[in-house]
Design an enzyme around this catalytic site. Structure first.
Site: not given
Ligand code: NAD
Length: 495
Positions: A189, A265, A300, A399
């Site tokens: 997906k 992750e 990331c 973040e």
């Protein structure tokens, strides 16, 4: 060298409607739903794609299950699987620039980086695992006499892979290549705002000879398609890259269903630590700026917290601001651009909110802090440096996933370690120093899956990437990635 004529020709080229890939066929959503795909380059629709739901996900899972259970891929000789994967890599390589431009129109990454980090990285990843797959051996255990203990490595079955919008091909290939090389079937997906290139490479996989049902792609919302994959009892392993918020949900879904293994992750708030004895401060300025501002901070492992030894703080920040102001922000299809578009208006607005909150709290916006090129309709943001940030600020803890750098001074090595480790994350870090002992000490003391020394952002497919703490578990890349996609089975044979 980028082919500028080709890029110009592709910039506004019509894009065929993206469909799902289920059981080897390109298909519409079961209820016929489609959505317009908006480009962050100019804020305009440029394609349509099938918009799946639970029924589509379930059809894809059923196809993957049958494909795995009848052995049409898992049962092939490794050399045959290798040949198909190498052909797949070749087909992607032939279309690399077209895929890169399609990806840029879809998610806004600057073209130079997009070409290297997306199709070409996917090609390298697929080749790496294709080459490795017939070099995986089982084991004979050093058992007591009179028995033979064999340890087989077997594919886990059906892999559900859910990926984010930054670097869809690179991250997608990190999951697909080892999963398929190991003999599994996959339901993938893509993210809502970055599906097109993944759909295209799945079509190329069929052209390369991957049997129907082995790789299925269903685009659509996380809350329906993603949830259906994660809740399915027919999915044996879930691999995910994305936010901690979603990662947490996936663990719940696994617990509520078949307790499938879940490999995450997740994000980071990675500290980039510059000591006054860094070997080359000019280089540290340039690399640190690129480490947070390229791809508009949507990386990331972005070095989003800059920890600078106090004695060089002011001079370093001044040089950094000068460098950031020279970075060309704008049209990602212009090869001179250093930072392209933010992926969506939502992401841009969220990033600007972080800046406003810091401003309101009295932090200093040294440069940037605002939207750019609004007249284009695209989603651009100036590289932003904020000083006076405290380690407890939201800006230093959460973040942002945008081009915003939080700068924090430190006085001692111990203090730098405490600040570096003082978040929930543990993905990446960097240390700049000429002192070899300090460099090794810092590598040992920093809790992160990847610690750079005197650089930022580098690595290749030979080394694992994964986080500790709330940056995730399990690893992409390198031979270690096979561990997620292969089960160990023991045969205990009385002789
Ligand atoms: P996200 O978590 O919002 O979405 C990621 C994927 O999960 C998308 O495909 C989305 O549709 C799907 N999803 C959302 N809700 C779901 C649900 N309830 N069930 C199942 N699937 C669901 O993340 P994002 O905004 O697309 O990506 C940005 C995040 O990804 C950042 O936090 C970034 O740090 C992280 N990231 C991590 C790495 C890494 O290797 N550690 C790499 C790139 C990005």
């Amino acid at each position: 060298m980028l082919d500028l004529d080709r890029i110009a020709a592709l910039r506004h080229a019509p894009v065929p409607p993206a469909r799902h890939i289920i059981d080897g066929k390109r298909c519409a959503a079961s209820d016929g739903a489609t959505v317009d795909v908006i480009s962050p380059v100019d804020g305009l629709p440029f394609a349509t794609m099938a918009w799946g739901d639970k029924a589509d996900a379930e059809a894809a899972i059923a196809a993957a299950r049958s494909a795995f259970d009848d052995g049409r891929w898992s049962g092939l000789p490794p050399a045959r699987r290798k040949a198909v994967l190498l052909k797949w890599a070749e087909l992607i390589e032939q279309e690399a620039l077209d895929l890169a431009v399609l990806g840029v129109r879809n998610n806004g990454t600057e073209i130079g980086m997009a070409l290297k980090a997306e199709p070409l990285s996917a090609v390298a990843t697929i080749r790496y695992y294709a080459e490795a797959l017939d070099k995986l051996y089982g084991e004979i255990a050093p058992t007591e006499p009179g028995v033979l203990g064999l340890v087989h490595r077997e594919p886990v079955g059906v892999v559900g892979a859910i990926v984010p919008w930054n670097f869809p091909l690179m991250i997608g290939a990190w999951k697909l290549a080892p999963a398929l090389a190991a003999g599994n079937s996959v339901v993938l997906k893509p993210a809502e705002t970055a599906s097109l290139t993944l759909v295209r490479i799945a079509e190329l996989a069929l052209d390369a000879g991957l049997p129907p049902g082995v790789l299925n792609v269903v685009s659509g919302p996380g809350a329906t398609v993603g949830e259906a994959i994660a809740l399915s009892n027919e999915v044996d392993v879930l691999v995910f890259t994305g936010s901690g918020r979603t990662g947490r949900r996936l663990l719940e879904y696994a617990a509520r269903s078949n307790m499938k293994r879940v490999y995450l992750e997740l994000g980071g708030k990675s500290p980039n630590i510059v000591f006054a004895d860094a070997p080359d401060l000019k280089e540290a300025v340039k690399v640190s700026a690129n480490g947070i501002f390229r791809n508009s901070g949507q990386v990331c492992i972005a070095g989003s917290r800059l920890l600078v030894e106090r004695s060089i703080h002011d001079a370093f920040v001044a040089e950094l601001a000068t460098f950031a102001q020279t970075m060309a922000v704008g049209d990602p299809l212009d090869p001179a651009t250093a930072a392209g578009a933010v992926n969506s208006l939502t992401q841009l607005e969220q990033t600007l909110r972080f800046v406003e909150e810091a401003r309101a709290a009295g932090r200093r916006i040294v440069t940037g802090g605002h939207r750019m090129h609004e007249e284009t309709g695209g989603y651009y943001m100036a590289p932003t440096i904020i000083t006076g940030v405290t380690p407890e600020d939201r800006l230093a803890q959460e973040e942002v996933f945008g081009p915003v750098l939080a700068v924090i001074p430190f006085d001692t090595e111990d203090e730098a370690v405490a600040i570096a480790n003082g978040t929930d994350y543990g993905l990446a870090a960097a240390v700049w120093t000429s002192n070899l002992s300090r460099a090794h000490r810092m590598v040992q003391r920093i809790r992160a899956g990847l610690v750079h020394v005197n650089t930022y952002g580098g690595s290749d497919g030979t080394v694992p990437l994964g986080g500790v703490k709330q940056s995730g578990n399990g690893h992409d890349k390198s031979l270690h990635a096979f561990d997620k996609y292969l089960d160990l089975k023991t045969a205990w044979i009385k002789l």
